[in-house]
Design a protein around this motif. Structure first.
Motif, PDB file in Angstrom:
ATOM      1  N   VAL A 148      -0.362 -27.708  13.283  1.00 26.67           N
ATOM      2  CA  VAL A 148       0.202 -27.006  14.439  1.00 26.67           C
ATOM      3  C   VAL A 148      -0.267 -27.695  15.710  1.00 26.67           C
ATOM      4  CG1 VAL A 148       0.248 -24.789  13.226  1.00 26.67           C
ATOM      5  CG2 VAL A 148      -1.738 -25.378  14.621  1.00 26.67           C
ATOM      6  N   GLY A 149       0.323 -27.286  16.846  1.00 28.45           N
ATOM      7  CA  GLY A 149      -0.107 -27.824  18.131  1.00 28.45           C
ATOM      8  C   GLY A 149       0.246 -29.283  18.315  1.00 28.45           C
ATOM      9  N   LYS A 150       1.506 -29.628  18.064  1.00 26.25           N
ATOM     10  CA  LYS A 150       1.912 -31.036  18.119  1.00 26.25           C
ATOM     11  C   LYS A 150       2.725 -31.375  19.364  1.00 26.25           C
ATOM     12  CE  LYS A 150       2.894 -29.927  13.987  1.00 26.25           C
ATOM     13  NZ  LYS A 150       3.463 -29.769  12.629  1.00 26.25           N
ATOM     14  N   MET A 151       2.623 -30.545  20.378  1.00 31.43           N
ATOM     15  CA  MET A 151       3.372 -30.810  21.601  1.00 31.43           C
ATOM     16  C   MET A 151       2.902 -32.093  22.282  1.00 31.43           C
ATOM     17  SD  MET A 151       5.972 -29.521  22.998  1.00 31.43           S
ATOM     18  CE  MET A 151       6.026 -27.853  22.334  1.00 31.43           C
ATOM     19  N   ALA A 152       1.681 -32.535  21.973  1.00 30.70           N
ATOM     20  CA  ALA A 152       1.167 -33.792  22.528  1.00 30.70           C
ATOM     21  C   ALA A 152       1.045 -34.859  21.440  1.00 30.70           C
ATOM     22  CB  ALA A 152      -0.184 -33.564  23.189  1.00 30.70           C
ATOM     23  N   GLY A 153       1.714 -34.650  20.298  1.00 29.20           N
ATOM     24  CA  GLY A 153       1.674 -35.626  19.215  1.00 29.20           C
ATOM     25  C   GLY A 153       0.666 -35.262  18.138  1.00 29.20           C
ATOM     26  N   MET A 154       0.791 -35.930  16.985  1.00 24.82           N
ATOM     27  CA  MET A 154      -0.070 -35.629  15.843  1.00 24.82           C
ATOM     28  C   MET A 154      -1.539 -35.902  16.111  1.00 24.82           C
ATOM     29  SD  MET A 154       0.829 -34.172  13.028  1.00 24.82           S
ATOM     30  CE  MET A 154      -0.466 -34.777  11.920  1.00 24.82           C
ATOM     31  N   LYS A 155      -1.843 -36.874  16.949  1.00 27.36           N
ATOM     32  CA  LYS A 155      -3.249 -37.221  17.166  1.00 27.36           C
ATOM     33  C   LYS A 155      -4.029 -36.097  17.851  1.00 27.36           C
ATOM     34  CE  LYS A 155      -2.672 -39.563  21.645  1.00 27.36           C
ATOM     35  NZ  LYS A 155      -2.886 -40.835  22.384  1.00 27.36           N
ATOM     36  N   ARG A 156      -3.321 -35.141  18.439  1.00 23.55           N
ATOM     37  CA  ARG A 156      -3.984 -34.017  19.103  1.00 23.55           C
ATOM     38  C   ARG A 156      -3.740 -32.691  18.371  1.00 23.55           C
ATOM     39  NH1 ARG A 156      -5.830 -35.568  24.098  1.00 23.55           N
ATOM     40  NH2 ARG A 156      -4.926 -37.466  24.981  1.00 23.55           N
ATOM     41  N   ALA A 157      -3.159 -32.763  17.177  1.00 21.58           N
ATOM     42  CA  ALA A 157      -2.794 -31.557  16.438  1.00 21.58           C
ATOM     43  C   ALA A 157      -4.009 -30.895  15.795  1.00 21.58           C
ATOM     44  CB  ALA A 157      -1.768 -31.903  15.366  1.00 21.58           C
ATOM     45  N   MET A 158      -3.792 -29.691  15.262  1.00 26.41           N
ATOM     46  CA  MET A 158      -4.802 -28.989  14.480  1.00 26.41           C
ATOM     47  C   MET A 158      -4.180 -28.533  13.165  1.00 26.41           C
ATOM     48  SD  MET A 158      -6.994 -26.774  17.277  1.00 26.41           S
ATOM     49  CE  MET A 158      -8.018 -26.070  15.988  1.00 26.41           C
ATOM     50  N   LYS A 159      -5.034 -28.140  12.245  1.00 21.23           N
ATOM     51  CA  LYS A 159      -4.575 -27.803  10.901  1.00 21.23           C
ATOM     52  C   LYS A 159      -3.922 -26.419  10.870  1.00 21.23           C
ATOM     53  CE  LYS A 159      -4.296 -28.911   6.538  1.00 21.23           C
ATOM     54  NZ  LYS A 159      -3.296 -27.850   6.288  1.00 21.23           N
ATOM     55  N   GLY A 160      -2.741 -26.374  10.271  1.00 18.08           N
ATOM     56  CA  GLY A 160      -2.099 -25.110   9.935  1.00 18.08           C
ATOM     57  C   GLY A 160      -2.427 -24.773   8.495  1.00 18.08           C
ATOM     58  N   GLY A 161      -1.630 -23.920   7.885  1.00 14.99           N
ATOM     59  CA  GLY A 161      -1.916 -23.570   6.499  1.00 14.99           C
ATOM     60  C   GLY A 161      -1.018 -22.465   5.998  1.00 14.99           C
ATOM     61  N   LEU A 162      -1.395 -21.919   4.860  1.00 15.68           N
ATOM     62  CA  LEU A 162      -0.661 -20.817   4.250  1.00 15.68           C
ATOM     63  C   LEU A 162      -1.431 -19.515   4.460  1.00 15.68           C
ATOM     64  CD1 LEU A 162       1.694 -20.577   1.570  1.00 15.68           C
ATOM     65  CD2 LEU A 162      -0.334 -19.231   1.024  1.00 15.68           C
ATOM     66  N   GLY A 163      -0.710 -18.481   4.862  1.00 14.01           N
ATOM     67  CA  GLY A 163      -1.330 -17.183   5.081  1.00 14.01           C
ATOM     68  C   GLY A 163      -0.501 -16.068   4.481  1.00 14.01           C
ATOM     69  N   THR A 164      -1.137 -14.964   4.183  1.00 18.01           N
ATOM     70  CA  THR A 164      -0.446 -13.810   3.611  1.00 18.01           C
ATOM     71  C   THR A 164      -1.190 -12.539   3.992  1.00 18.01           C
ATOM     72  OG1 THR A 164       0.375 -12.816   1.541  1.00 18.01           O
ATOM     73  CG2 THR A 164      -1.688 -14.034   1.422  1.00 18.01           C
ATOM     74  N   ALA A 165      -0.469 -11.425   3.996  1.00 19.17           N
ATOM     75  CA  ALA A 165      -1.053 -10.127   4.327  1.00 19.17           C
ATOM     76  C   ALA A 165      -0.120  -9.040   3.808  1.00 19.17           C
ATOM     77  CB  ALA A 165      -1.254  -9.980   5.834  1.00 19.17           C
ATOM     78  N   SER A 166      -0.605  -7.799   3.777  1.00 14.27           N
ATOM     79  CA  SER A 166       0.240  -6.684   3.345  1.00 14.27           C
ATOM     80  C   SER A 166      -0.260  -5.381   3.943  1.00 14.27           C
ATOM     81  CB  SER A 166       0.272  -6.576   1.818  1.00 14.27           C
ATOM     82  OG  SER A 166      -0.970  -6.090   1.329  1.00 14.27           O
ATOM     83  N   ARG A 167       0.613  -4.385   3.926  1.00 14.29           N
ATOM     84  CA  ARG A 167       0.255  -3.031   4.348  1.00 14.29           C
ATOM     85  C   ARG A 167       0.898  -2.035   3.386  1.00 14.29           C
ATOM     86  NH1 ARG A 167       0.425  -2.330  10.917  1.00 14.29           N
ATOM     87  NH2 ARG A 167      -0.634  -4.279  11.482  1.00 14.29           N
ATOM     88  N   ARG A 168       0.205  -0.939   3.164  1.00 17.33           N
ATOM     89  CA  ARG A 168       0.699   0.121   2.277  1.00 17.33           C
ATOM     90  C   ARG A 168       0.703   1.446   3.034  1.00 17.33           C
ATOM     91  NH1 ARG A 168       0.711   0.529  -3.294  1.00 17.33           N
ATOM     92  NH2 ARG A 168      -0.511  -1.410  -3.411  1.00 17.33           N
ATOM     93  N   LEU A 169       1.816   2.168   2.963  1.00 12.33           N
ATOM     94  CA  LEU A 169       1.925   3.469   3.597  1.00 12.33           C
ATOM     95  C   LEU A 169       1.674   4.579   2.578  1.00 12.33           C
ATOM     96  CD1 LEU A 169       5.010   3.152   5.985  1.00 12.33           C
ATOM     97  CD2 LEU A 169       2.612   2.557   6.383  1.00 12.33           C
ATOM     98  N   PRO A 170       1.316   5.775   3.050  1.00 11.17           N
ATOM     99  CA  PRO A 170       1.031   6.889   2.131  1.00 11.17           C
ATOM    100  C   PRO A 170       2.190   7.245   1.207  1.00 11.17           C
ATOM    101  CG  PRO A 170       0.194   7.386   4.315  1.00 11.17           C
ATOM    102  CD  PRO A 170       0.994   6.130   4.445  1.00 11.17           C
TER     103      PRO A 170
END
Length: 375
Positions: free
Chosen positions: A206-228
């Motif tokens: 992520v953060g490639k507006m100034a090119g790959m040399k200034r980027a940071m690592k993205g990744g895979l994320g997940t989450a969930s919610r349960r209602l009553p």
């Protein structure tokens, strides 16, 4: 006012904390003059240590949704991989594509006017357009399980897919293929989903507006919610955006384009200063699946997918650009009565949490630092 604006811009570039930035702009007499949205620009980490609003991993994973399993395979040397969301029985599915450079498969089938009503799995994968080959491996596995659209002489598994561009990190010659897709489908389970540098998020940045040399690592994320009432809403996302990722509660930039001193600078100021930003079209993209056990049809699932994009808008700045192919699938496995408005609104919140989880879980790789590295 011109001099005052330059002074404010310099404060933004210094990546000060929000508190210090507000103090300094107040001294300049700019607090009322500068739009509120700009007061969050250039925010880095390290403010209000110990605050309950500090970034932390959200709980749950998408497999908390009944009928949903996940399998992942990655090549840690080539820095690419795929994530397969397997449905225990055919489920309604919709899709909404907002980015201008998507890489997808079987999304036309999800249009409400078309006849197929259910899908058997969804593939999120790296490898750019090459990575779509992984869906063929998932298709082969699902056929072996007898899962698919019955055509009389057999079944045709319906496997929509979307890709991210991760060829700029690791090896551009090794991409997810049929074998990787088959293996990921075979491994699909109800075990809590791993996050960070796994599956489709292995080579995400992520953060490639100034090119790959200034980027940071993205990744895979997940989450969930349960209602009553038993409604469960989950999300899984591979975050590979050209923009930065922010923590919604505070506006803190968690990962973005780095200046030479290591501080993170907001994408808008990069764009204002750069006549031609070094961001090739189609070299980014955030792809996601939101899922629920609501009783929704294909038309309603498409609306949920549309609403869910607000989860990206809450966390990624900018989003849906000419350089991104942002795509969200929405799955409904059924079992609980719930309105489209409720499912869509919860999907926004859960997807935003999954995006943050992806950044907090990522580790530096391929010479690209992660959020954890800059703490």
């Amino acid at each position: 006012m011109t001099k005052d604006w330059k002074d404010a811009r310099q404060l933004q570039k210094s990546s000060v904390t929000r508190r210090k930035f507000l103090q300094k702009t107040a001294m300049l007499g700019l607090t009322a003059a500068v739009p509120a949205s700009l007061l969050t620009l250039g925010i880095a980490r390290g403010k209000d240590e110990g605050s309950p609003r500090s970034p932390k991993l959200a709980s749950g994973t998408i497999v908390d949704v009944p009928g949903v399993k996940v399998g992942q395979v990655q090549n840690e040397e080539a820095l690419t991989g795929c994530t397969v969301i397997v449905l225990e029985k055919g489920s309604a599915c919709g899709v909404d594509v907002r980015g201008s450079a998507p890489g997808t498969r079987e999304t036309d089938l999800l249009n409400p006017i078309n006849s197929v009503q259910e899908v058997n799995a969804v593939v999120l994968t790296g490898g750019s357009a090459y990575g779509l080959d992984a869906a063929s491996g998932v298709m082969r596995y699902m056929e072996e399980q007898g899962q698919g659209y019955n055509v009389g002489v057999g079944v045709v598994p319906i496997i929509p897919a979307a890709v991210i561009f991760d060829l700029s990190i690791g090896s551009a010659k090794i991409r997810p293929d049929q074998q990787m897709g088959y293996e990921a489908a075979r491994l699909a389970s109800k075990q809590p989903v791993q996050q960070g540098n796994v599956g489709a998020g292995t080579g995400a940045t992520v953060g490639k507006m100034a090119g790959m040399k200034r980027a940071m690592k993205g990744g895979l994320g997940t989450a969930s919610r349960r209602l009553p009432n038993g409604l469960v809403v989950g999300a899984i996302v591979a975050v590979n955006a050209v923009g930065e990722v922010r923590f919604p509660s505070t506006g803190e930039i968690l990962a973005g384009a780095r200046e030479e001193d290591g501080n993170i600078r907001d994408s808008l100021s990069w764009m204002i200063d750069a006549a031609t930003p070094p961001v090739p079209a189609g070299t980014n993209t955030t792809i996601a699946v939101v899922a629920s056990n609501a009783n929704l049809n294909k038309v309603q699932a498409n609306k949920v997918a549309q609403m869910a994009h607000n989860g990206l808008a809450k966390t990624i700045h900018p989003v849906h650009t000419m350089s991104d192919g942002d795509t969200i699938f929405a799955i409904a496995t059924g079992g609980v009565d719930a309105s489209v408005n409720l499912v869509g609104t919860l999907s926004v919140e859960v997807l935003a949490e999954a995006v943050v989880n992806a950044i907090l879980s990522a580790k530096g790789a391929g010479g690209v630092p992660a959020y954890q590295d800059l703490l």
